[in-house]
Structures are given as C-alpha cells and as structure tokens.
Write a protein that holds these residues in place. Structure first.
Motif, PDB file in Angstrom:
ATOM      1  N   ASN A 176     -49.218 -13.566  -3.299  1.00  0.00           N
ATOM      2  CA  ASN A 176     -50.409 -12.065  -2.966  1.00  0.00           C
ATOM      3  C   ASN A 176     -49.573 -11.944  -3.648  1.00  0.00           C
ATOM      4  O   ASN A 176     -50.242 -10.593  -4.458  1.00  0.00           O
ATOM      5  CB  ASN A 176     -50.323 -11.910  -1.578  1.00  0.00           C
ATOM      6  N   GLU A 177     -48.335 -11.048  -3.541  1.00  0.00           N
ATOM      7  CA  GLU A 177     -47.437  -9.602  -4.963  1.00  0.00           C
ATOM      8  C   GLU A 177     -47.628 -10.342  -6.238  1.00  0.00           C
ATOM      9  O   GLU A 177     -47.983  -9.566  -7.006  1.00  0.00           O
ATOM     10  CB  GLU A 177     -46.256  -9.823  -4.420  1.00  0.00           C
ATOM     11  N   LEU A 178     -47.443 -11.356  -6.720  1.00  0.00           N
ATOM     12  CA  LEU A 178     -48.112 -12.044  -8.296  1.00  0.00           C
ATOM     13  C   LEU A 178     -48.554 -11.795  -8.470  1.00  0.00           C
ATOM     14  O   LEU A 178     -49.910 -11.465  -9.188  1.00  0.00           O
ATOM     15  CB  LEU A 178     -48.004 -13.927  -7.962  1.00  0.00           C
ATOM     16  N   LEU A 179     -50.254 -12.044  -7.632  1.00  0.00           N
ATOM     17  CA  LEU A 179     -51.730 -11.656  -7.521  1.00  0.00           C
ATOM     18  C   LEU A 179     -51.153 -10.195  -8.011  1.00  0.00           C
ATOM     19  O   LEU A 179     -52.159  -9.714  -8.876  1.00  0.00           O
ATOM     20  CB  LEU A 179     -52.596 -12.172  -6.571  1.00  0.00           C
ATOM     21  N   TYR A 180     -51.219  -9.348  -6.961  1.00  0.00           N
ATOM     22  CA  TYR A 180     -51.892  -7.862  -6.879  1.00  0.00           C
ATOM     23  C   TYR A 180     -51.292  -7.560  -8.477  1.00  0.00           C
ATOM     24  O   TYR A 180     -51.602  -6.368  -9.179  1.00  0.00           O
ATOM     25  CB  TYR A 180     -51.170  -7.550  -5.999  1.00  0.00           C
ATOM     26  N   ALA A 181     -49.572  -8.378  -8.637  1.00  0.00           N
ATOM     27  CA  ALA A 181     -49.284  -7.694 -10.179  1.00  0.00           C
ATOM     28  C   ALA A 181     -50.447  -8.125 -11.728  1.00  0.00           C
ATOM     29  O   ALA A 181     -50.234  -6.785 -12.409  1.00  0.00           O
ATOM     30  CB  ALA A 181     -47.774  -8.211 -10.417  1.00  0.00           C
TER      31      ALA A 181
END
Length: 90
Positions: free
Chosen positions: A50-55
């Motif tokens: 999820n953090e990669l997608l948010y970035a």
C-alpha cells in the motif's frame, strides 16, 4: 476420608482435562498465537504494498512528467514531430 480423596482426584483430573483440551486450553492459545503472527506478517506485506501504491499516486498527482511517462509506457503516447522506433527482440 477415601471419599474426600476420590473427590479431590476427580476434580484435579477434570481441571487438567480442561487445561489441556477444553476451551481456552494451551493448544487453543498456541493455535491462536500462531494465527495472530501469520496475520501480522500478512498485514506487514500489505502495508508495504500500500505504501508503494500511495507513493505512486502522490508522484502522479504532483508531477506532470510522471503522467506523461506512464502514458508513454502503458498507452504508447507519441507526441507530434517525434519518431517512434519499435525494437523487436528475437
């Protein structure tokens, strides 16, 4: 006196059975602890994803160049007066 000792032995055996087999037993607690640790590991993996997608979303919202790069890579965007070269591998 024998009746009292017999009663105490039966009670101790019943408590032991409940401790090892019944609800809230060691086996059930151990199983639940394993399930919790597995779920925490899965949650950590999903949080990283999820953090990669948010970035990526933040990058697309902030930079116009990122949107153009995505359009070139995924949609085959070619601007006017640009030459397109298609490299075909064997």
């Amino acid at each position: 006196m024998k009746l009292l000792w017999s009663f105490m032995v039966v009670m101790i055996l019943l408590l032991q059975v409940r401790l090892w087999v019944g609800e809230g037993s060691f086996a059930q607690v151990w199983s639940l602890n394993e399930a919790i640790s597995d779920q925490r590991a899965e949650n950590a993996e999903l949080a990283a994803r999820n953090e990669l997608l948010y970035a990526e979303v933040r990058n697309l919202r902030s930079e116009q160049g990122a949107i153009e790069e995505r359009a070139r890579m995924n949609l085959g965007l070619i601007r006017q007066n640009e030459t397109f070269f298609l490299v075909v591998e064997n």
